[in-house]
Motif scaffolding. Structure first.
Motif, short mmCIF file in Angstrom:
data_model
loop_
_atom_site.label_atom_id
_atom_site.label_comp_id
_atom_site.label_asym_id
_atom_site.label_seq_id
_atom_site.Cartn_x
_atom_site.Cartn_y
_atom_site.Cartn_z
N VAL A 90 0.85 -1.20 0.00
CA VAL A 90 0.00 0.00 0.00
C VAL A 90 0.89 1.25 0.00
CG1 VAL A 90 -1.87 1.22 1.16
CG2 VAL A 90 -1.72 -1.28 1.31
N TYR A 91 1.88 1.23 0.87
CA TYR A 91 2.82 2.36 1.01
C TYR A 91 4.24 1.82 0.97
CZ TYR A 91 -1.18 4.97 2.93
OH TYR A 91 -2.40 5.58 3.11
N TYR A 127 4.44 3.44 5.95
CA TYR A 127 3.31 4.24 6.42
C TYR A 127 3.66 5.02 7.68
CZ TYR A 127 -1.56 5.62 6.92
OH TYR A 127 -2.74 6.35 7.02
N ARG A 128 4.42 6.05 7.48
CA ARG A 128 4.74 6.98 8.55
C ARG A 128 4.77 8.37 7.97
NH1 ARG A 128 7.15 6.26 13.49
NH2 ARG A 128 7.22 8.52 13.49
N PRO A 164 -6.75 4.57 1.07
CA PRO A 164 -5.46 3.92 1.29
C PRO A 164 -4.53 4.26 0.12
CG PRO A 164 -7.28 2.37 1.50
CD PRO A 164 -7.85 3.61 0.93
N LEU A 218 -2.69 7.02 -0.02
CA LEU A 218 -2.35 8.44 0.08
C LEU A 218 -1.95 8.77 1.51
CD1 LEU A 218 -5.39 10.02 -1.84
CD2 LEU A 218 -3.12 9.43 -2.77
N LYS A 219 -1.04 9.73 1.65
CA LYS A 219 -0.78 10.34 2.95
C LYS A 219 -1.37 11.75 2.90
CE LYS A 219 3.36 7.63 3.80
NZ LYS A 219 4.84 7.60 3.87
N PHE A 246 5.94 12.29 9.75
CA PHE A 246 4.49 12.07 9.64
C PHE A 246 4.04 11.12 10.76
CE2 PHE A 246 4.28 12.72 4.72
CZ PHE A 246 4.52 14.07 4.91
N GLU A 292 3.11 11.86 13.75
CA GLU A 292 3.42 12.29 15.11
C GLU A 292 2.67 13.58 15.41
OE1 GLU A 292 7.56 12.46 16.12
OE2 GLU A 292 7.93 10.45 15.29
N SER A 303 -3.51 11.25 7.80
CA SER A 303 -3.06 9.92 7.38
C SER A 303 -1.56 10.00 7.10
CB SER A 303 -3.80 9.48 6.12
OG SER A 303 -3.39 8.19 5.73
N PRO A 304 -0.72 9.28 7.86
CA PRO A 304 -1.08 8.38 8.97
C PRO A 304 -1.46 9.17 10.23
CG PRO A 304 1.33 8.51 8.73
CD PRO A 304 0.74 9.29 7.59
N LEU A 305 -2.42 8.64 10.95
CA LEU A 305 -2.93 9.30 12.15
C LEU A 305 -2.19 8.78 13.39
CD1 LEU A 305 -5.19 11.17 13.36
CD2 LEU A 305 -6.56 9.10 13.64
#
Lengths: 321, 334
Positions: A316-317, A320-321, B150, B152-153, B201, B203, B249-251
């Protein structure tokens, strides 16, 4: 073209045809899940264009994408594994028939949204121009896709930025199940493209040599910085829009007539044998080899490793951060 | 360290990254400039975020595109698939509706549907939100919609410092990032370092800390939450955690759940309409994973289920404000 070049082109044409004929058989026996759209009848377009391309050149295809993948050099067994949903498929079973991609071959994906590949391929051409490359980007779009606005956005941007981009319009006369003539205000699709400010030609897409010549000119122009162009190639679709389409909109006789008169394979064989470039024995040897390759591809697909439920979460990524 | 506006902070981030990585480029409407009589005429973006880039880097890396959002996004994503690091600018988040396919069906899914063969490191910047009386088609937030996809950020900063650090992270990220810039905050200032820095991301920031109530807010709503928290503390001695997730996202679920575990009370604030949004999302998170910590029902403060109105009085009535947040805090404390 040389003897070896023509032999290679014939191999590709036959491979594209047999891949689709075999896919149809396997689909009908329930081996392949989902929707599938067969390219049979249109092989001379993909091969005529892609014979000019290297792995560095990028293409983006359509929902009817098997032919473009094979013409760009994708491995038929890895493609068949993908149709089967195996983790050994080109996209590890995540893509299937409408999303086959092979980045190592410059194949940036079949695309299930009509017309959507055109703007993305403009981006590939932009990357070539920005990095001083000589490679080109080609998008394949059907006649139905010429009624999508973003295709014209893409054409305009490619012209404005003078990008190495070739728009190939594959005109099989049908936008899914509707005749293109009923839904195109201007049936001259090349004129539509030319109106965006670029060279645009119409060719007989059943004639490999016509496509090959037009594509050679367009691609050479793009490589030397001459900007984008459009090729409209007309060829029949031997099967329905998708497998399972009952084709109530045309008769069996009409399709049989198309097969008799508008089949790129006999057309190609007739010319190269008449000119004495390829022999009947060479043609037969290729046919036998392709049949073996397809048997092997299907056998591998049937035996291919299957995904496990946890695979849903992969890819998906990057992170994912 | 100097005081800078969010506009200038974002501009600095772009300059840092253009300088650092020659693969970075910007494409959008009015982002660059043109030549007139052999002299460059710079536009630099309708909100001035890309000023100076065209003069320094020229048309090759600062591309003024036609008003063709689908082509802009396609051009960015295709270039990203071929090794570039594009930044696409869409003038208003509302306008992503005309290139929705290119974002949600294409960019968001390339990596997944191609089985991990590729990355699509594209940043799509856009203005977001109300407060400028721009009416129904130039004031929507849209970050809740993109958060639901899902692949994408999603980033929405609430201040100049975060905006710079988050944009730098976005440009360096391997995944597609949708970057929302609250347009009313472009002129808001705070201390922003001159050098490049990256904010990770996922945080959350916590601009206020307190043990009585947890306030979770997004984008410009964070500032209303902070104002409400300060007033509650000054006048009533009520102390609030104010959590700014910064990236829907991400949360950062942990920070939210830990805070609720301590306070037992939650108010979630966003300027988007109430349905299927970030307030409902955070409320559902806490109901699912932190229900036993709650001492009172969760309250949300949102816009109503209407389009964004234009007239000053109407937009004021539409948007959340500190007064409404204080009322919600009083309810969860009652």
């Amino acid at each position: 073209m040389t003897h070896d070049g023509l032999l290679r082109a014939y191999r590709r044409l036959r491979l594209l045809r047999e891949f689709e004929e075999r896919t149809r058989v396997e689909f009908q026996t329930g081996q392949i899940a989902g929707f599938t759209h067969l390219y049979a009848g249109m092989e001379a377009i993909a091969v005529g264009v892609c014979e000019h391309l290297t792995d560095e050149d990028r293409i983006i295809s359509t929902h009817r994408g098997h032919g473009h993948c094979l013409a760009k050099g994708c491995d038929p067994a890895a493609m068949m594994l993908e149709l089967w949903g195996s983790t050994d498929g080109l996209c590890r079973g995540k893509g299937g028939t409408m999303h086959i991609a092979d980045f190592s071959r410059g194949m940036l994906g079949a695309n299930a949204v009509v017309g959507a590949g055109a703007p993305i391929a403009v981006g590939a051409a932009l990357a070539s121009a920005m990095t001083g490359g000589t490679w080109v980007a080609v998008s394949f779009v059907g006649d139905g896709g010429t009624n999508i606005g973003s295709v014209y956005e893409a054409m305009n941007l490619a012209v404005v930025l003078k990008l190495p981009k070739i728009f190939v319009i594959e005109d099989n006369g049908w936008g899914e199940m509707t005749p293109i003539a009923d839904v195109a205000g201007n049936r001259d699709l090349a004129a539509r493209a030319a109106a965006m400010g670029m060279p645009a030609v119409s060719v007989d897409g059943v004639d490999f040599f016509a496509v090959h010549a037009a594509a050679g000119e367009a691609i050479a122009r793009a490589r030397r910085g001459g900007g984008p162009s459009t090729i409209v190639a007309s060829a029949p679709r031997f099967y329905g829009h998708h497998e399972g389409d009952p084709q109530l909109y045309r008769s069996r006789e009409e399709v049989a007539e198309l097969r008799r008169r508008e089949d790129c394979l006999p057309r190609f064989i007739g010319r190269v044998t008449a000119e004495g470039i390829l022999s009947a024995d060479e043609i037969a040897a290729v046919d036998a080899d392709i049949a073996r390759i397809m048997d092997d591809a299907v056998a591998k697909a049937k035996a291919g490793p299957r995904p496990v439920p946890a695979d849903v979460h992969e890819h998906v990524y990057a992170r994912y951060r | 360290m100097t005081i800078k506006s969010m506009r200038d902070a974002l501009n600095e981030a772009l300059h840092h990254e253009f300088e650092r990585d020659p693969r970075v480029f910007l494409i959008g409407e009015d982002v660059g400039g043109f030549e007139k009589d052999g002299q460059p005429v710079e536009i630099g973006g309708v909100f001035g975020v890309s000023k100076g880039l065209y003069r320094k880097y020229g048309r090759k890396r600062v591309i003024d595109a036609p008003i063709s959002e689908a082509a802009i996004i396609g051009a960015a994503s295709g270039a990203a698939l071929c090794g570039m690091r594009p930044i696409a600018e869409i003038m208003f988040a509302d306008l992503t509706a005309v290139c929705f396919d290119q974002i949600v069906n294409q960019i968001a899914k390339f990596r997944y549907m191609f089985g991990g063969q590729c990355a699509c490191p594209v940043v799509i910047r856009m203005t977001t939100g109300g407060g400028r009386n721009a009416g129904a088609q130039h004031s929507q937030t849209f970050y809740p919609i993109f958060t639901s996809f899902p692949g994408l950020k999603v980033v929405v900063p609430s201040n100049a410092y975060d905006a710079k650090g988050l944009l730098i992270t976005a440009i360096r990220d391997e995944d597609p990032v949708i970057f929302f810039e609250p347009k009313v905050l472009y002129t808001e200032k705070c201390e922003v370092p001159d050098e490049a820095y990256a904010i990770p991301f996922g945080e959350a920031a916590m601009p206020r800390e307190g043990e009585d109530v947890t306030l979770v807010a997004f984008g410009q709503s964070v500032n209303w939450a902070v104002q409400a928290a300060d007033e509650l503390r000054a006048t009533r001695g009520i102390r609030c955690d104010v959590i700014d997730p910064r990236t829907p996202s991400p949360l950062d679920e942990e920070t939210i759940l830990e805070s609720v575990a301590a306070t037992g009370r939650l108010v979630v604030i966003d300027e988007s309409p109430p349905r299927c949004g970030l307030t409902a999302d955070v409320a559902a998170l806490v109901a699912d994973k932190g229900f036993r910590d709650l001492k009172a029902p969760i309250k949300t403060v949102t816009a109503p289920h209407t389009p964004v109105p234009q007239a000053r009085e109407l937009e004021r009535a539409y948007l959340p404000n500190p007064r409404r947040i204080i009322a919600a805090v009083e309810e969860v404390l009652a």
